[in-house]
Design a protein around this motif. Structure first.
Motif, PDB file in Angstrom:
ATOM      1  N   LYS A   3       0.850  -1.202   0.000  1.00  0.00           N
ATOM      2  CA  LYS A   3       0.000   0.000   0.000  1.00  0.00           C
ATOM      3  C   LYS A   3       0.882   1.247   0.000  1.00  0.00           C
ATOM      4  O   LYS A   3       1.757   1.381   0.865  1.00  0.00           O
ATOM      5  CB  LYS A   3      -0.884   0.017   1.265  1.00  0.00           C
ATOM      6  CG  LYS A   3      -1.972  -1.058   1.256  1.00  0.00           C
ATOM      7  CD  LYS A   3      -3.144  -0.648   0.367  1.00  0.00           C
ATOM      8  CE  LYS A   3      -4.201  -1.755   0.336  1.00  0.00           C
ATOM      9  NZ  LYS A   3      -4.987  -1.691  -0.935  1.00  0.00           N
ATOM     10  N   ASP A   5       1.363   5.438   0.402  1.00  0.00           N
ATOM     11  CA  ASP A   5       0.785   6.450   1.294  1.00  0.00           C
ATOM     12  C   ASP A   5       0.432   7.684   0.457  1.00  0.00           C
ATOM     13  O   ASP A   5       1.326   8.461   0.097  1.00  0.00           O
ATOM     14  CB  ASP A   5       1.799   6.810   2.382  1.00  0.00           C
ATOM     15  CG  ASP A   5       1.280   7.884   3.338  1.00  0.00           C
ATOM     16  OD1 ASP A   5       0.364   8.656   2.946  1.00  0.00           O
ATOM     17  OD2 ASP A   5       1.798   7.964   4.471  1.00  0.00           O
ATOM     18  N   ASP A   7      -0.976  10.562   1.070  1.00  0.00           N
ATOM     19  CA  ASP A   7      -0.639  11.894   1.609  1.00  0.00           C
ATOM     20  C   ASP A   7       0.855  12.179   1.458  1.00  0.00           C
ATOM     21  O   ASP A   7       1.261  13.276   1.064  1.00  0.00           O
ATOM     22  CB  ASP A   7      -1.044  11.978   3.086  1.00  0.00           C
ATOM     23  CG  ASP A   7      -2.549  11.831   3.254  1.00  0.00           C
ATOM     24  OD1 ASP A   7      -3.271  12.076   2.258  1.00  0.00           O
ATOM     25  OD2 ASP A   7      -2.987  11.446   4.348  1.00  0.00           O
ATOM     26  N   ARG A   8       1.669  11.170   1.735  1.00  0.00           N
ATOM     27  CA  ARG A   8       3.127  11.338   1.630  1.00  0.00           C
ATOM     28  C   ARG A   8       3.520  11.560   0.165  1.00  0.00           C
ATOM     29  O   ARG A   8       4.347  12.418  -0.150  1.00  0.00           O
ATOM     30  CB  ARG A   8       3.801  10.079   2.202  1.00  0.00           C
ATOM     31  CG  ARG A   8       5.314  10.137   2.286  1.00  0.00           C
ATOM     32  CD  ARG A   8       5.841   8.961   3.071  1.00  0.00           C
ATOM     33  NE  ARG A   8       5.399   7.677   2.486  1.00  0.00           N
ATOM     34  CZ  ARG A   8       5.666   6.491   3.038  1.00  0.00           C
ATOM     35  NH1 ARG A   8       6.368   6.402   4.176  1.00  0.00           N
ATOM     36  NH2 ARG A   8       5.222   5.387   2.474  1.00  0.00           N
ATOM     37  N   GLU A  98       8.269   6.847  -3.471  1.00  0.00           N
ATOM     38  CA  GLU A  98       7.175   6.351  -2.639  1.00  0.00           C
ATOM     39  C   GLU A  98       7.096   4.816  -2.686  1.00  0.00           C
ATOM     40  O   GLU A  98       6.842   4.157  -1.673  1.00  0.00           O
ATOM     41  CB  GLU A  98       5.841   6.961  -3.080  1.00  0.00           C
ATOM     42  CG  GLU A  98       4.613   6.423  -2.350  1.00  0.00           C
ATOM     43  CD  GLU A  98       4.684   6.591  -0.828  1.00  0.00           C
ATOM     44  OE1 GLU A  98       5.424   7.473  -0.338  1.00  0.00           O
ATOM     45  OE2 GLU A  98       4.019   5.808  -0.116  1.00  0.00           O
ATOM     46  N   ARG A 101       9.697   3.285  -0.527  1.00  0.00           N
ATOM     47  CA  ARG A 101       9.272   3.362   0.885  1.00  0.00           C
ATOM     48  C   ARG A 101       8.191   2.329   1.168  1.00  0.00           C
ATOM     49  O   ARG A 101       8.244   1.589   2.166  1.00  0.00           O
ATOM     50  CB  ARG A 101       8.750   4.780   1.188  1.00  0.00           C
ATOM     51  CG  ARG A 101       9.836   5.829   1.230  1.00  0.00           C
ATOM     52  CD  ARG A 101       9.329   7.197   1.663  1.00  0.00           C
ATOM     53  NE  ARG A 101       8.361   7.775   0.716  1.00  0.00           N
ATOM     54  CZ  ARG A 101       8.361   9.071   0.345  1.00  0.00           C
ATOM     55  NH1 ARG A 101       9.272   9.913   0.858  1.00  0.00           N
ATOM     56  NH2 ARG A 101       7.448   9.522  -0.476  1.00  0.00           N
ATOM     57  N   ALA A 102       7.220   2.244   0.270  1.00  0.00           N
ATOM     58  CA  ALA A 102       6.066   1.352   0.512  1.00  0.00           C
ATOM     59  C   ALA A 102       6.516  -0.113   0.565  1.00  0.00           C
ATOM     60  O   ALA A 102       6.092  -0.875   1.455  1.00  0.00           O
ATOM     61  CB  ALA A 102       5.015   1.541  -0.579  1.00  0.00           C
ATOM     62  N   GLU A 105       8.166  -0.966   3.813  1.00  0.00           N
ATOM     63  CA  GLU A 105       7.290  -0.995   5.000  1.00  0.00           C
ATOM     64  C   GLU A 105       6.421  -2.244   5.024  1.00  0.00           C
ATOM     65  O   GLU A 105       5.582  -2.407   5.907  1.00  0.00           O
ATOM     66  CB  GLU A 105       6.396   0.255   4.988  1.00  0.00           C
ATOM     67  CG  GLU A 105       7.178   1.546   5.185  1.00  0.00           C
ATOM     68  CD  GLU A 105       6.414   2.794   4.739  1.00  0.00           C
ATOM     69  OE1 GLU A 105       5.333   2.651   4.111  1.00  0.00           O
ATOM     70  OE2 GLU A 105       6.907   3.912   4.985  1.00  0.00           O
ATOM     71  N   GLN A 395      -0.364   3.576  -6.938  1.00  0.00           N
ATOM     72  CA  GLN A 395      -0.721   2.269  -6.362  1.00  0.00           C
ATOM     73  C   GLN A 395      -0.562   1.160  -7.398  1.00  0.00           C
ATOM     74  O   GLN A 395      -0.039   0.079  -7.097  1.00  0.00           O
ATOM     75  CB  GLN A 395      -2.160   2.300  -5.827  1.00  0.00           C
ATOM     76  CG  GLN A 395      -2.587   0.994  -5.161  1.00  0.00           C
ATOM     77  CD  GLN A 395      -1.667   0.648  -3.994  1.00  0.00           C
ATOM     78  OE1 GLN A 395      -1.511   1.402  -3.044  1.00  0.00           O
ATOM     79  NE2 GLN A 395      -1.013  -0.522  -4.082  1.00  0.00           N
TER      80      GLN A 395
END
Lengths: 411, 411
Positions: A3, A5, A7-8, A98, A101-102, A105, A395
């Motif tokens: 997933k 983020d 907003d980020r 992003e 990062r995703a 995580e 996404q």
């Protein structure tokens, strides 16, 4: 499923926009002070994301994953046109950030390697696609020595002044880097017109750029009867009509040709033009059609010179650029991800614009995906994409990236 | 009979040519530094010839005879096209200078008054025929305020920078100035084709100058399908084809029309033009045909806007110029002088080119005479006239000038 983020993602895109923001658009020409500041910020964000990031010897920001390979490279460019939009290139780079990062995580993907790149000068302030050309091993030293921007600044001097000239240049790591993904805005109106959200790119079209020079006899516009004129401008206009007929007979729905510039010499109202130049560009995904168009043009030139008192000469302006097919397997990962995230909202399509992906494809399998451009507008301050499409696209790209890497790791 | 000095005539013509000489041709655009230098030189030569000469408030060089009237004004222009010939305009001005000198050296004509003029901007670098229009009393202040050259320099600023803006402007002196003579190169091929040396002008054709602006949508030349383009340049080309058909249906053998300049915006190979301008001029000796061509053009514009997604707007660039008849009595003086100097070597003919004479004719009887243009070429660096024809023409003009003034003084 991984997933991202939203907003980020949006926050980073808007922060990057603040470097060179000009009304709704952005002016961030390659290696300008504001572009260099943006690159420093971007490298910092990549390091915060766990990548090993630096600005290389030509200005490319490369963030290398600390995980072992096989690695997927996700990249695009953060330089802009003289009157650029805020997403052209920038969106794909921040997608990469992003996605790194995703994946980091998520327990199922934390071990996967995603490298992120912002290739220098895709827009050609000094020399188009320079960063990706350097990465794949093209000899660019002569270019760096000779290239200048519109203000006449030499690329070599600008790199020295920025303290980059002596740094190592990011290079393709055979064996480790096994796939390239470039997400980008469409820069056209097809997705919007068809009500779709994601374009899976099949091919980046090839193009030809030619100049046609017509040579007649300059004369007085009042005292030279029509019957004895050798009007180079009138001949140019007549030629374009024939060319349009010939190209229409060869074209499919994706074939495009453009006369972007016409110069009549001397360009005065009272003078029958003695010379006239037209600048012609045509693009197609099919190399056979590009050749057929070239041959049709050469035939028109022969006929014209045989039939007319005004001569025409064909000159090529740039090296031909051949179409580049995207990797079908990687494209299939994007298509499956799009169907999973946005069922029925995607399609296959060619890219009518040039991208770094066509250069990276020389050294590894490459693919691209598009999100819609509002009104099909780009290379303009008002270029934009709906925020929902920006988030959805990221996404899809993240889901595709994870599936590519898991498949590659499974090999 | 008055005798001109051929060596002095040719020497002055060649000296004037040296201002802006470019190969065999001349580049001396109105009020450019080299044009201003030429005007200073010309005023000096006029003063040496006994005239009271100065550069006026619009840039016209006017040399007033110190003799009492009635005065004959001999004039033409010393500004050139962007790529001009060395004799277009210049020859008539230097003829005037030489004739003033020749009459002053002859006891039978020393008392006669010849004023000599080099009217500013006949070629329309800022606004065509400006000097003669100012001389006859046309209100030109708005033109001076608004007119710009192709580089966007404002006429008002250029006159200020040259220190001319506050000078008085040469004006027609009713009662004193009673006739105007403009000698000029033919700028066409008729005299040469018929083996004649002198043309006595009957009429100057009228003309229209219009700008057509096409407005579409600028877009990316790679990503915008042909089907949804609003290409202003392609629309311009299509319009010209229709216009040519409409004009051919109205034209006779002497009707001419010319598209001398085309600008596509932004003029880049990779951008579909969002705007396009064409500059159109057409000429005819028949005022009714000129109106019919204007009406046909307006009809095409209406149809085009009704049928197309690219709009077109018609703008007048200059005031319409109607055909103007030359004064028959003055023309008869030229014809008799030609028959005396070159028996059987002259003919009557219209002028297909515009000249200051058509403006001066508003305030006094005016006439013109032509000498042959080699190959009929003008508005080109290679424009030329045989030296024997240059000398012969000046002798005919001098003889005609003396005969006009003696007849006028005798009234």
């Amino acid at each position: 499923m991984v997933k991202i983020d939203p907003d980020r993602l949006i926050a980073d895109l808007k922060w990057l926009r603040s470097f060179g923001a000009t009304g709704p658009g952005v002016v961030r020409l390659s290696l300008s002070p504001v572009d260099l500041a943006a690159r420093e910020w971007l490298a910092g964000r990549m390091n915060e994301a766990g990548l090993d990031a630096r600005i290389d010897g030509v200005g490319t920001v490369f963030g290398r994953s600390r995980n072992s390979g096989p690695a997927l490279v996700i990249g695009s460019h953060t330089d802009t046109q003289p009157t650029g939009g805020w997403l052209d290139g920038a969106m794909g780079v921040i997608y990469g950030l992003e996605i790194a990062r995703a994946l980091g995580e998520n327990d199922a993907t934390r071990h996967l390697a995603v490298d992120v790149a912002s290739w220098i000068d895709e827009e050609g302030t000094f020399s188009g696609l320079l960063g990706s050309r350097s990465f794949v091993g093209e000899a660019v030293d002569a270019t760096i020595r000779d290239a200048t921007n519109r203000q006449g600044e030499r690329l070599e001097d600008v790199l020295k002044a920025a303290g980059l000239a002596d740094r190592p240049r990011a290079r393709f790591e055979a064996g480790r880097q096994v796939a390239y993904l470039e997400p980008h805005i469409e820069q056209g109106g097809r997705l919007e017109a068809l009500g779709k959200s994601i374009g899976v790119v099949t091919t980046i079209v090839g193009l030809r750029e030619l100049k046609l020079r017509f040579t007649g006899q300059r004369n007085h516009a009042g005292t030279t009867p029509m019957a004895i004129r050798r009007d180079a401008g009138a001949a140019l206009v007549a030629f374009i009509a024939r060319m349009n007929d010939a190209f229409k007979a060869l074209a499919d729905a994706d074939t495009v040709w453009t006369v972007g510039r016409i110069d009549l010499d001397p360009g005065a109202m009272s003078v029958v033009p003695g010379a006239a130049d037209m600048y012609l560009q045509f693009r197609d995904a099919n190399p056979v059609r590009l050749q057929a168009m070239e041959q049709a043009l050469a035939g028109l030139v022969r006929d014209f010179n045989a039939q007319r008192t005004v001569g025409v000469e064909l000159q090529s302006i740039d090296e031909p650029i051949e179409p580049v097919s995207m990797d079908a397997t990687l494209a299939e990962h994007i298509a499956r991800a799009a169907e999973a995230v946005a069922p029925g909202q995607w399609l296959h399509m060619p890219s009518g614009a040039a991208h770094d992906a066509q250069v990276i494809a020389r050294c590894m399998p490459a693919c691209m995906m598009f999100v819609p451009s509002i009104g099909g507008v780009s290379h303009d301050f008002i270029e934009d994409t709906a925020e929902a499409h920006i988030v959805l696209g990221c996404q899809v790209a993240a889901t595709a990236a994870a599936s590519m890497l898991l498949a590659l790791a499974g090999r």
